[in-house]
Structures are given as structure tokens and as C-alpha cells.
Design an enzyme around this catalytic site. Structure first.
Site, PDB file in Angstrom:
ATOM      1  N   HIS A  23       0.827  -1.214   0.000  1.00  0.00           N
ATOM      2  CA  HIS A  23       0.000   0.000   0.000  1.00  0.00           C
ATOM      3  C   HIS A  23       0.863   1.266   0.000  1.00  0.00           C
ATOM      4  CE1 HIS A  23      -3.894  -2.057   0.867  1.00  0.00           C
ATOM      5  NE2 HIS A  23      -3.030  -3.003   1.195  1.00  0.00           N
ATOM      6  N   ASP A 123      -5.722   5.995   1.452  1.00  0.00           N
ATOM      7  CA  ASP A 123      -5.867   4.586   1.072  1.00  0.00           C
ATOM      8  C   ASP A 123      -7.316   4.159   1.319  1.00  0.00           C
ATOM      9  OD1 ASP A 123      -3.791   1.870   0.894  1.00  0.00           O
ATOM     10  OD2 ASP A 123      -5.908   1.581   1.394  1.00  0.00           O
TER      11      ASP A 123
HETATM   12  C1  UDX Z   1      -0.567  -6.869   0.021  1.00  0.00           C
HETATM   13  C2  UDX Z   1      -1.579  -7.979  -0.292  1.00  0.00           C
HETATM   14  O1  UDX Z   1      -0.995  -9.229  -0.049  1.00  0.00           O
HETATM   15  C3  UDX Z   1      -2.011  -7.852  -1.716  1.00  0.00           C
HETATM   16  O2  UDX Z   1      -2.956  -8.844  -1.984  1.00  0.00           O
HETATM   17  C4  UDX Z   1      -2.583  -6.482  -2.004  1.00  0.00           C
HETATM   18  O3  UDX Z   1      -2.889  -6.384  -3.377  1.00  0.00           O
HETATM   19  C5  UDX Z   1      -1.575  -5.427  -1.615  1.00  0.00           C
HETATM   20  O4  UDX Z   1      -1.139  -5.606  -0.282  1.00  0.00           O
HETATM   21  P1  UDX Z   1       1.911  -7.653  -0.775  1.00  0.00           P
HETATM   22  O5  UDX Z   1       1.888  -8.998  -0.197  1.00  0.00           O
HETATM   23  O6  UDX Z   1       2.862  -6.707  -0.222  1.00  0.00           O
HETATM   24  O7  UDX Z   1       0.539  -6.912  -0.813  1.00  0.00           O
HETATM   25  O8  UDX Z   1       2.116  -7.900  -2.350  1.00  0.00           O
HETATM   26  P2  UDX Z   1       2.199  -6.908  -3.562  1.00  0.00           P
HETATM   27  O9  UDX Z   1       0.977  -6.092  -3.764  1.00  0.00           O
HETATM   28  O10 UDX Z   1       2.579  -7.753  -4.701  1.00  0.00           O
HETATM   29  O11 UDX Z   1       3.371  -5.912  -3.174  1.00  0.00           O
HETATM   30  C6  UDX Z   1       4.656  -6.353  -2.871  1.00  0.00           C
HETATM   31  C7  UDX Z   1       5.648  -5.296  -3.296  1.00  0.00           C
HETATM   32  O12 UDX Z   1       6.893  -5.623  -2.703  1.00  0.00           O
HETATM   33  C8  UDX Z   1       5.853  -5.242  -4.803  1.00  0.00           C
HETATM   34  O13 UDX Z   1       5.921  -3.907  -5.230  1.00  0.00           O
HETATM   35  C9  UDX Z   1       7.201  -5.932  -5.014  1.00  0.00           C
HETATM   36  O14 UDX Z   1       7.968  -5.393  -6.069  1.00  0.00           O
HETATM   37  C10 UDX Z   1       7.899  -5.683  -3.699  1.00  0.00           C
HETATM   38  N1  UDX Z   1       8.834  -6.776  -3.385  1.00  0.00           N
HETATM   39  C11 UDX Z   1       8.364  -8.009  -3.037  1.00  0.00           C
HETATM   40  C12 UDX Z   1      10.179  -6.520  -3.461  1.00  0.00           C
HETATM   41  O15 UDX Z   1      10.601  -5.415  -3.816  1.00  0.00           O
HETATM   42  N2  UDX Z   1      11.044  -7.531  -3.153  1.00  0.00           N
HETATM   43  C13 UDX Z   1      10.639  -8.764  -2.781  1.00  0.00           C
HETATM   44  O16 UDX Z   1      11.490  -9.610  -2.505  1.00  0.00           O
HETATM   45  C14 UDX Z   1       9.242  -9.023  -2.722  1.00  0.00           C
END
Ligand code: UDX
Length: 457
Positions: A23, A123
Site C-alpha cells: 500500500h 488509502d
Molecule cells: C498486500 C496484499 O498481499 C495484496 O494482496 C494487495 O494487493 C496489496 O497488499 P503484498 O503482499 O505486499 O501486498 O504484495 P504486492 O501487492 O505484490 O506488493 C509487494 C511489493 O513488494 C511489490 O511492489 C514488489 O515489487 C515488492 N517486493 C516483493 C520486493 O521489492 N522484493 C521482494 O522480494 C518481494
């Protein structure tokens, strides 16, 4: 042009992200975008998971001094209760902080550069802050950091609940191709809390928001966006993919330090040969599933880069990554690389990456789409099931790992997406989607800027 920019800087936008990686990232990308278009930006934020102001010298940051209960900050907390508690704890401090910014208007005197608050962008999950801003008379836009399709399911929630769908494979009327099983899961002990949360999120948009900003683009979600516009009769701005539109460098928005060494490792690998595996920042798997993932990867024979972050295994150590299964490190020495956090956007853009095994968080999904990388989907909770369904059945750029995470099934799925004909077809479609994403226009951003600039201050 300079005059126009100066006039806009008198319009200050106050942003308030939900303090989780998935977020904070899109909100800070939006902040960068609004600032680059000449608006003044203040980010109100919690001390919990606070962004680093030093990485954004162009933005103003103001902490709201919340007092969060343990159920928000303790690792592994129940997500619905966490979100409800976060809303409750942030409501008053957010209102106070925003009211203080409004007072500055009166005191500003000659300092025209400060800009007066024109609106807030909050948000969409922070329903309490959406309502609080409206109560202070500030026009408030709700930022959806998930997809338009997911937002539609949240708006439809009371209707779906009353209808009491039980057949998991049944298509949901007006939300096709989503099936009942693809909707946000609201079973188990936190069902009532989650239902209450979704109802409040949808209620705040309907009663308090002046508009909605969605991190998506018409090229992938035009029908969903059109339906939201019809249903809400509010301006709906599709400003994504925000990481492309804002040009904000990935290192500006990450809350953890990435291990850049994996890029040098990828440099030694042939094109499209490596599977990237990451389940995002909050999803967890059970110990048994973690072991099956490991042995499935080993059995596939495919080189892989796997993000094994602290807290990935439910009930395990929160500060250190979970131990790998006995004998696994030896097995993968020449073929795999494990990191606790990857520079994901750079990884996905690397020529060596052939596919992405993902939990389908919306940021990860968009980042994969924008790089033309096909996906192996393993949705865990929240909007991830909706995103996974669109990846596999609407855009045709991914396939499921399997309903059960078992080493044989995993190895087969990995081979299919990396070297099979099905994988090749998905890669072709993913490439077309990448082209669409790079052609996404800034029309909606232009109208958002126009909208904000036209608000009285
Ligand atoms: C959470 C919820 O799980 C998701 O369903 C919702 O849409 C947003 O909030 P999250 O688990 O953090 O999200 O997943 P995601 O939305 O994919 O965001 C992860 C972020 O972390 C991405 O921007 C990704 O690039 C970053 N990331 C992830 C890294 O930079 N390095 C990593 O090793 C893993």
C-alpha cells in the site's frame, strides 16, 4: 508553463497510506507523480512502517502520532482485526494532523509556497480517515491499491452476502469470470470482522469520497472501470500502472533492503531460463507447504531465484528467514539462489527471468504484466484470488501451481510454464500485454491533475 506550475503548487494534496508495503508503494508512487505535475504534496503517515523522508526530499512528511495496539504491530496478526484496529487507532490522530494542516492556511501569510490543502488522497482501506477528511470539509479521493475488479467485489459485498452463495465453482452474477471461490474469503473465526471491514470500506467511498483513484489502466480493466463509474457516479481516475507512470525508482518505496547480489547471479544465466519465486510482503505458507515448494523446485530441474523472507512460514521465527529443508541447499547449489528480499522490479525486467511464481498481490501482478513475464499463481488471501483469476482466465498470462502444494504437482507446473508449449503461448500473450501497458496513456492522470487544480483552496 512555469506560471502554471507555480499556480498548481498552491494546491497541496495530503496523502495518507495504509502502512504496509503493498500500500505504501503505490501511494508514494502517486505522490511522486502528483509532485512531478506541479502539485505540492504532504504525506501523513504512521510511525509503524514509516516511509523514509530522506528518500523523497521533494515531499513533506508529517507523522500522525498514533498509538497502535499490539494486534496491529505483532507479526502474524489476524489481517481483518489488524485493519479494523488500525482504522480505529488512526482516526483521531489523522483528523488532528489534517486539521493542523488546514489551520496553516490561515497562518501562512506571505509564504505562498506552502500551498493550501486542496484535497486528501487516502488509502481506500482506511475508511476512518476517508470519513474524517470529509467531516473536516476536505474533498477526499480514495486510492484503490488493488484492481478495479477487486474493488467491484467489495462494492458488491452486501449483495453477495445476502445471496449466500455456496457453490464454490459457480460464476458470480455481474462479476463474471469470478467464481465464488475467487472472492475475498470471509470464512473462519475472523469472518464477521472481515465482513464488517469490507462493509465500512464500501460505505466510506459511497458516503464520503469525492472520487476514486485506481492503480490500473484501461488496457486491462476497461469493462470493470466502466461499471464502477456507472455504479458510483463519482469521478474514477485509472492512473496506473503507477510504477511506470510515476517513474519513481523502486528503491525509493521499499520498506526492506533488497539483496542486489541476485542481479549479478542472474547476469550469468541464459535468457528466460530462471523462475523467480516470491509471495510478497505479508503472505505466509505452512511448514509442510514450504517444504513441498522447495522439493518441487528442486525436482523441476529449473534454475530459480526464491525470496525466502523472515515470517514466510506461519508460526516460525519472525526476525530470521525459515531454515531450508535438510539437504536442500546442497541440492540447489548450482541451480538456485535464495534471498530474503529481492529488487523485484529489476529482477522481473532481467532477461534471464522466464516466469514468476507469485501470490498475485496487485503490485506484483502489475509489475509482472508490465515486464511481459508469465505467471505461476498461488493466491493466498484477500484480493489475490481475484487477481489470480484474471491472470489465468481473462488475460491468459498464467496458470495455477495447483490446488495443493505438493512437490510432484509443483515440479510439473514449473516445467509447463518455463519450457512447455502452454508456457510459450502465455509468454506471447504476456508480451502483448506488456506492449499495452507501455502504451497506457496519461489521459486519466491529466484529468486527475485538472480535477485537483480546479478545487478551491
Ligand atoms: C498486500 C496484499 O498481499 C495484496 O494482496 C494487495 O494487493 C496489496 O497488499 P503484498 O503482499 O505486499 O501486498 O504484495 P504486492 O501487492 O505484490 O506488493 C509487494 C511489493 O513488494 C511489490 O511492489 C514488489 O515489487 C515488492 N517486493 C516483493 C520486493 O521489492 N522484493 C521482494 O522480494 C518481494
Amino acid at each position: 508553463m512555469a506560471g502554471q506550475e507555480q499556480r498548481r503548487r498552491r494546491h497541496r494534496v495530503v496523502l495518507f497510506p495504509l502502512p504496509f508495503q503493498g500500500h505504501v508503494t503505490p501511494m508514494l508512487q502517486l505522490a511522486a507523480l502528483l509532485h512531478s505535475r506541479g502539485l505540492a504534496v504532504t504525506v501523513l503517515h504512521t510511525a509503524f512502517n514509516a516511509p523514509d523522508p530522506a528518500r523523497h526530499p521533494e515531499l513533506a512528511f508529517v507523522p500522525i502520532h498514533e498509538a497502535l495496539p499490539d494486534e496491529v504491530t505483532c507479526p502474524g496478526a489476524d489481517i481483518a482485526r489488524q485493519l479494523l484496529a488500525l482504522n480505529t487507532a488512526c482516526e483521531a490522530p489523522f483528523r488532528d494532523a489534517l486539521a493542523s494542516l488546514l489551520l496553516l492556511r490561515g497562518r501562512r501569510g506571505q509564504d505562498q509556497d506552502q500551498g493550501s490543502v486542496a484535497c486528501a488522497v487516502v488509502d481506500g482501506q482506511c475508511y476512518a480517515a476517508v470519513d474524517a477528511a470529509a467531516q473536516l470539509g476536505v474533498p477526499v479521493l480514495a486510492l484503490r491499491t488493488d484492481s478495479a475488479a477487486t474493488f467491484r467485489t467489495m462494492l458488491a459485498f452486501p449483495r453477495l452476502r445476502d445471496a449466500g452463495y455456496e457453490m464454490l465453482d459457480e460464476l458470480v452474477p455481474d462479476l463474471e469470470p469470478l467464481r465464488v471461490r475467487d472472492l475475498i474469503r470471509v470464512d473462519g473465526s475472523d469472518a464477521d470482522a472481515l465482513c464488517g471491514f469490507i462493509a465500512r470500506v464500501a460505505g466510506a467511498v459511497r458516503s464520503s469520497a469525492s472520487g476514486v483513484v485506481v492503480n490500473t489502466f484501461e488496457g486491462i480493466e476497461a469493462p470493470e472501470l466502466a461499471k464502477i463509474r456507472r455504479e458510483l457516479s463519482l469521478p474514477v481516475f485509472a492512473v496506473g500502472p503507477l510504477h511506470l507512470m510515476s517513474r519513481a525508482p523502486a528503491e525509493q518505496t521499499t520498506l526492506r533492503a533488497p539483496d542486489g547480489g541476485c542481479l549479478a547471479w542472474l547476469d550469468t544465466r541464459p535468457p528466460r531460463s530462471v523462475l523467480y519465486v516470491s509471495l510478497g510482503s505479508v503472505a505466509t505458507v505452512g511448514h509442510a507447504a514450504f517444504e513441498e515448494m522447495a522439493w518441487g523446485l528442486a525436482g523441476s530441474g529449473v534454475p530459480f531465484l526464491w525470496v525466502v523472507r523472515p515470517g514466510l512460514v506461519a508460526g516460525g521465527e519472525e526476525e530470521a528467514p525459515p531454515p531450508l529443508p535438510d539437504g536442500f541447499s546442497e541440492e540447489i547449489k548450482n541451480r538456485g539462489k535464495i534471498v530474503t528480499w529481492a529488487p523485484q522490479r529489476e529482477v522481473l525486467a532481467h532477461a534471464a527471468i522466464g516466469a514468476f511464481w507469485t501470490h498475485c498481490g496487485w503490485n506484483s501482478t502489475l509489475e509482472s504484466v508490465c515486464e511481459g513475464v508469465p505467471m505461476l499463481v498461488q493466491p493466498c488471501f484477500a484480493d489475490q484470488t481475484v487477481n489470480a483469476r484474471y491472470v489465468t482466465h481473462v488475460w491468459g498470462v498464467g496458470m495455477e501451481v495447483g490446488e495443493v502444494i505438493e512437490r510432484g504437482i509443483v515440479a510439473e507446473a514449473v516445467a509447463k510454464v518455463m519450457v512447455g508449449e502452454e508456457g510459450a503461448r502465455m509468454r506471447e500473450r504476456a508480451h502483448r500485454l506488456k506492449m499495452e501497458a507501455s502504451a497506457a496513456t496519461s489521459l486519466s492522470i491529466d484529468s486527475l491533475i485538472h480535477y485537483i487544480s480546479s478545487l478551491p483552496t
